[in-house]
Design an enzyme around this catalytic site. Structure first.
Site, PDB file in Angstrom:
ATOM      1  N   ARG A 173       3.529 -16.727 -21.783  1.00  0.00           N
ATOM      2  CA  ARG A 173       4.094 -15.761 -21.656  1.00  0.00           C
ATOM      3  C   ARG A 173       2.714 -14.348 -21.772  1.00  0.00           C
ATOM      4  O   ARG A 173       2.649 -13.291 -21.363  1.00  0.00           O
ATOM      5  CB  ARG A 173       3.905 -14.384 -22.442  1.00  0.00           C
ATOM      6  CG  ARG A 173       6.028 -14.826 -23.359  1.00  0.00           C
ATOM      7  CD  ARG A 173       6.123 -14.138 -24.179  1.00  0.00           C
ATOM      8  NE  ARG A 173       7.710 -14.233 -24.507  1.00  0.00           N
ATOM      9  CZ  ARG A 173       7.617 -15.165 -25.332  1.00  0.00           C
ATOM     10  NH1 ARG A 173       6.693 -15.677 -26.069  1.00  0.00           N
ATOM     11  NH2 ARG A 173       9.015 -15.900 -26.675  1.00  0.00           N
TER      12      ARG A 173
ATOM     13  N   LYS B  83       0.319  -9.005  -7.076  1.00  0.00           N
ATOM     14  CA  LYS B  83       1.574  -9.301  -6.841  1.00  0.00           C
ATOM     15  C   LYS B  83       1.757 -10.739  -7.030  1.00  0.00           C
ATOM     16  O   LYS B  83       0.005 -11.329  -6.208  1.00  0.00           O
ATOM     17  CB  LYS B  83       1.598  -9.156  -5.126  1.00  0.00           C
ATOM     18  CG  LYS B  83       2.348  -7.575  -5.518  1.00  0.00           C
ATOM     19  CD  LYS B  83       2.589  -7.415  -4.254  1.00  0.00           C
ATOM     20  CE  LYS B  83       3.602  -5.957  -4.032  1.00  0.00           C
ATOM     21  NZ  LYS B  83       3.922  -5.683  -2.333  1.00  0.00           N
TER      22      LYS B  83
ATOM     23  N   HIS C 145       1.956 -16.095   8.576  1.00  0.00           N
ATOM     24  CA  HIS C 145       2.203 -14.743   8.351  1.00  0.00           C
ATOM     25  C   HIS C 145       0.824 -14.347   9.421  1.00  0.00           C
ATOM     26  O   HIS C 145       1.553 -12.537   9.861  1.00  0.00           O
ATOM     27  CB  HIS C 145       1.654 -14.502   7.043  1.00  0.00           C
ATOM     28  CG  HIS C 145       1.418 -12.842   6.411  1.00  0.00           C
ATOM     29  ND1 HIS C 145       3.157 -12.262   6.224  1.00  0.00           N
ATOM     30  CD2 HIS C 145       1.075 -12.385   6.082  1.00  0.00           C
ATOM     31  CE1 HIS C 145       2.767 -11.424   5.492  1.00  0.00           C
ATOM     32  NE2 HIS C 145       1.886 -11.104   5.551  1.00  0.00           N
TER      33      HIS C 145
ATOM     34  N   GLU D 287      -4.099  -8.683   8.759  1.00  0.00           N
ATOM     35  CA  GLU D 287      -4.404  -8.121   7.437  1.00  0.00           C
ATOM     36  C   GLU D 287      -4.960  -6.747   7.226  1.00  0.00           C
ATOM     37  O   GLU D 287      -4.804  -6.423   7.039  1.00  0.00           O
ATOM     38  CB  GLU D 287      -3.885  -8.750   6.668  1.00  0.00           C
ATOM     39  CG  GLU D 287      -2.902  -9.436   6.170  1.00  0.00           C
ATOM     40  CD  GLU D 287      -1.634  -8.555   5.449  1.00  0.00           C
ATOM     41  OE1 GLU D 287      -1.375  -7.063   5.925  1.00  0.00           O
ATOM     42  OE2 GLU D 287      -0.513  -9.263   5.851  1.00  0.00           O
TER      43      GLU D 287
ATOM     44  N   LYS E 115      -7.468  -1.432  -0.920  1.00  0.00           N
ATOM     45  CA  LYS E 115      -6.310  -2.493  -1.002  1.00  0.00           C
ATOM     46  C   LYS E 115      -6.349  -1.816  -2.971  1.00  0.00           C
ATOM     47  O   LYS E 115      -5.751  -1.285  -3.068  1.00  0.00           O
ATOM     48  CB  LYS E 115      -6.323  -3.555  -1.217  1.00  0.00           C
ATOM     49  CG  LYS E 115      -4.486  -3.909  -1.712  1.00  0.00           C
ATOM     50  CD  LYS E 115      -4.112  -4.651  -1.641  1.00  0.00           C
ATOM     51  CE  LYS E 115      -2.609  -5.571  -1.340  1.00  0.00           C
ATOM     52  NZ  LYS E 115      -2.338  -6.789  -1.058  1.00  0.00           N
TER      53      LYS E 115
ATOM     54  N   GLU F 245       4.891  -0.911  -7.205  1.00  0.00           N
ATOM     55  CA  GLU F 245       4.917  -0.643  -5.575  1.00  0.00           C
ATOM     56  C   GLU F 245       6.419   0.686  -5.641  1.00  0.00           C
ATOM     57  O   GLU F 245       7.202   0.249  -5.558  1.00  0.00           O
ATOM     58  CB  GLU F 245       5.104  -1.852  -4.536  1.00  0.00           C
ATOM     59  CG  GLU F 245       6.102  -1.437  -3.785  1.00  0.00           C
ATOM     60  CD  GLU F 245       6.056  -2.722  -3.128  1.00  0.00           C
ATOM     61  OE1 GLU F 245       4.532  -3.345  -2.253  1.00  0.00           O
ATOM     62  OE2 GLU F 245       6.451  -2.371  -1.615  1.00  0.00           O
TER      63      GLU F 245
ATOM     64  N   ARG G  88       2.349   2.430  -2.846  1.00  0.00           N
ATOM     65  CA  ARG G  88       1.986   0.734  -2.485  1.00  0.00           C
ATOM     66  C   ARG G  88       2.755   0.386  -1.124  1.00  0.00           C
ATOM     67  O   ARG G  88       2.425  -0.557  -0.274  1.00  0.00           O
ATOM     68  CB  ARG G  88       2.413   0.140  -3.680  1.00  0.00           C
ATOM     69  CG  ARG G  88       1.788  -1.322  -2.972  1.00  0.00           C
ATOM     70  CD  ARG G  88       1.818  -2.157  -4.225  1.00  0.00           C
ATOM     71  NE  ARG G  88       1.019  -3.136  -4.326  1.00  0.00           N
ATOM     72  CZ  ARG G  88       0.728  -4.803  -5.072  1.00  0.00           C
ATOM     73  NH1 ARG G  88      -0.001  -4.182  -6.755  1.00  0.00           N
ATOM     74  NH2 ARG G  88       0.145  -5.445  -5.019  1.00  0.00           N
TER      75      ARG G  88
ATOM     76  N   HIS H  16       7.986  -9.836   9.137  1.00  0.00           N
ATOM     77  CA  HIS H  16       8.634 -11.041   8.417  1.00  0.00           C
ATOM     78  C   HIS H  16      10.252 -11.436   8.806  1.00  0.00           C
ATOM     79  O   HIS H  16      10.064 -12.631   7.888  1.00  0.00           O
ATOM     80  CB  HIS H  16       8.815 -10.055   7.040  1.00  0.00           C
ATOM     81  CG  HIS H  16       7.882 -10.425   5.629  1.00  0.00           C
ATOM     82  ND1 HIS H  16       8.575  -9.578   4.029  1.00  0.00           N
ATOM     83  CD2 HIS H  16       6.748 -11.264   5.666  1.00  0.00           C
ATOM     84  CE1 HIS H  16       6.694  -9.709   3.655  1.00  0.00           C
ATOM     85  NE2 HIS H  16       5.910 -10.722   4.185  1.00  0.00           N
TER      86      HIS H  16
ATOM     87  N   HIS I 258       5.034  -4.928   8.668  1.00  0.00           N
ATOM     88  CA  HIS I 258       5.834  -6.022   7.406  1.00  0.00           C
ATOM     89  C   HIS I 258       7.646  -6.561   7.933  1.00  0.00           C
ATOM     90  O   HIS I 258       7.870  -7.168   7.565  1.00  0.00           O
ATOM     91  CB  HIS I 258       5.598  -6.268   6.380  1.00  0.00           C
ATOM     92  CG  HIS I 258       4.115  -6.243   5.590  1.00  0.00           C
ATOM     93  ND1 HIS I 258       2.949  -5.791   6.153  1.00  0.00           N
ATOM     94  CD2 HIS I 258       3.774  -7.678   5.608  1.00  0.00           C
ATOM     95  CE1 HIS I 258       1.555  -6.776   6.421  1.00  0.00           C
ATOM     96  NE2 HIS I 258       1.940  -7.648   5.240  1.00  0.00           N
TER      97      HIS I 258
ATOM     98  N   ASN J 258       3.293  -2.063   3.708  1.00  0.00           N
ATOM     99  CA  ASN J 258       3.876  -3.004   4.089  1.00  0.00           C
ATOM    100  C   ASN J 258       3.523  -2.601   5.578  1.00  0.00           C
ATOM    101  O   ASN J 258       4.857  -3.514   6.332  1.00  0.00           O
ATOM    102  CB  ASN J 258       4.796  -3.537   3.485  1.00  0.00           C
ATOM    103  CG  ASN J 258       5.396  -3.808   1.880  1.00  0.00           C
ATOM    104  OD1 ASN J 258       4.399  -4.973   1.942  1.00  0.00           O
ATOM    105  ND2 ASN J 258       5.750  -2.934   1.073  1.00  0.00           N
TER     106      ASN J 258
HETATM  107  N1  GLY Z   1       0.825  -7.026   0.291  1.00  0.00           N
HETATM  108  C1  GLY Z   1       1.162  -5.799   0.411  1.00  0.00           C
HETATM  109  C2  GLY Z   1       0.687  -5.894  -1.247  1.00  0.00           C
HETATM  110  O1  GLY Z   1      -0.034  -5.750  -1.905  1.00  0.00           O
HETATM  111  O2  GLY Z   1       1.434  -4.370  -1.862  1.00  0.00           O
END
Ligand code: GLY
Length: 348
Positions: free
Chosen positions: A120, A142, A254, A183, A219, A229, A233, A244, A240, A237
């Site tokens: 956990r 993430k 990517h 990016e 960031k 998000e 946030r 994507h 994207h 994207n």
């Molecule tokens: N790659 C997008 C984010 O980390 O929210």
């Protein structure tokens, strides 16, 4: 060395260190957590670096072991994660111990997923070794593995620290720097045109210390505002939605997919919001060697994948569009706007 702090809550702080010759910083970051055991997780291409960190950690008095995952997206599987759980268990890892993930975005995504779920939660440190990982994937907590779709399973969880060594990034092959540039330029378009100006001036031979430091700062600020998000946030994207869909339908990388996605988003924004920066956008992407179109993509499958995105949002399709540089908005887009975007990247 510069230091950026992500603060999810008073008790949960993650530090991002950006500098050169960062071996000592990796050892010091582990030492700060005072574990007994450390598992240095790597991929085949970062084995040598991970081995040298493990040796330094052993010299510093920790029980350091290594674990090699498959390269790239191959690592992002539940079956791989299960093997890592079994390995950590076989080595008697407890919640007081630490994992160090040394590698690209896929590697740190898996290390983070293991970090968030083994017992956990076990503490993790990331050492991103690709530009894409350093400016995006390793920052912001993430984590995830692929199940049918990309990152279908994952947790939001910050590593204790992220150590970025500019010397490592400067040794990357050209194509990997180009991937990461996509990016970084995205981060510039949405929030800090200094990054874009650096690429406009120097192309792919840009000052990576400046680009990484400023990209991380953007960031970290966005993630501090909206970790899980629910709002702001989403601006990360940019490029994207179409990107994507192209990545999934063609198997394209990517970074190059996001570059094409930004060209599409630029045209969509020109149509819907009167954005007039399209030429500047495409010029800088071209300057660093990124593609502007995906002639190999099939329009219908890109549209179908974009619709999937829409279903996940349980509403109409939304895209991140620029009203101007550094003025991103998440907006509902109509069919004509989507078509304007797809047409710009050869998917009419
Ligand atoms: N790659 C997008 C984010 O980390 O929210």
């Amino acid at each position: 060395m510069s230091r950026h702090v992500i603060s999810e809550a008073q008790s949960d702080v993650s530090t991002v260190l950006v500098g050169r010759a960062m071996d000592d910083a990796v050892v010091a970051s582990v030492a700060e957590l005072a574990p007994q055991r450390v598992a240095v997780m790597c991929q085949p291409s970062t084995y040598g670096l991970a081995e040298s960190y493990a040796a330094m950690l052993a010299t510093a008095g920790f029980e350091a072991t290594g674990y090699t995952l498959p390269d790239g997206e191959e690592a992002k599987q539940i079956a791989v994660v299960e093997e890592v759980y079994r390995y950590l268990n076989s080595q008697s890892f407890t919640r007081s111990d630490v994992i160090v993930g040394v590698g690209g975005g896929a590697l740190t995504d898996v290390a983070g997923f293991v970090g968030g779920t083994y017992l956990r939660g076990i503490r993790a440190i990331y050492v991103p070794t690709t530009l894409l990982g350093a400016v995006d994937a390793a920052i912001g907590g993430k984590t995830g593995v692929n199940v049918d779709g990309k990152n279908l399973a994952g947790v939001f969880r910050h590593p204790e620290s992220v150590v970025i060594d500019i010397d490592t990034l400067e040794r990357l092959p050209l194509q990997q720097r180009i991937e990461g540039a996509a990016e970084a330029i995205k981060t510039g378009f949405i929030a800090d045109m200094t990054i874009v100006e650096a690429f406009e001036r120097d192309g792919i031979d840009v000052d990576l210390a400046l680009v990484v430091d400023r990209s991380v700062a953007v960031k970290v600020a966005v993630v501090n505002e909206d970790f899980t998000e629910h709002g702001r946030r989403a601006i990360l994207n940019y490029g994207h939605t179409v990107g994507h869909a192209i990545e999934t339908s063609t198997g394209r990388s990517h970074g190059t997919s996001v570059a094409i996605g930004m060209v599409a988003a630029g045209a969509a924004a020109a149509h819907l919001l009167g954005f007039d920066g399209q030429e500047r956008q495409t010029a800088v992407l071209e300057r660093v060697g990124l593609p502007l179109a995906a002639p190999e993509a099939k329009r219908e499958s890109v549209r179908a994948l974009m619709a999937l995105d829409k279903k996940r949002d349980a509403g109409g399709l939304r895209m991140v569009l620029l009203r101007d540089f550094a003025r991103p908005e998440v907006v509902a887009v109509d069919d004509a706007t989507v078509e304007a975007g797809l047409q710009a990247v050869g998917l009419a």
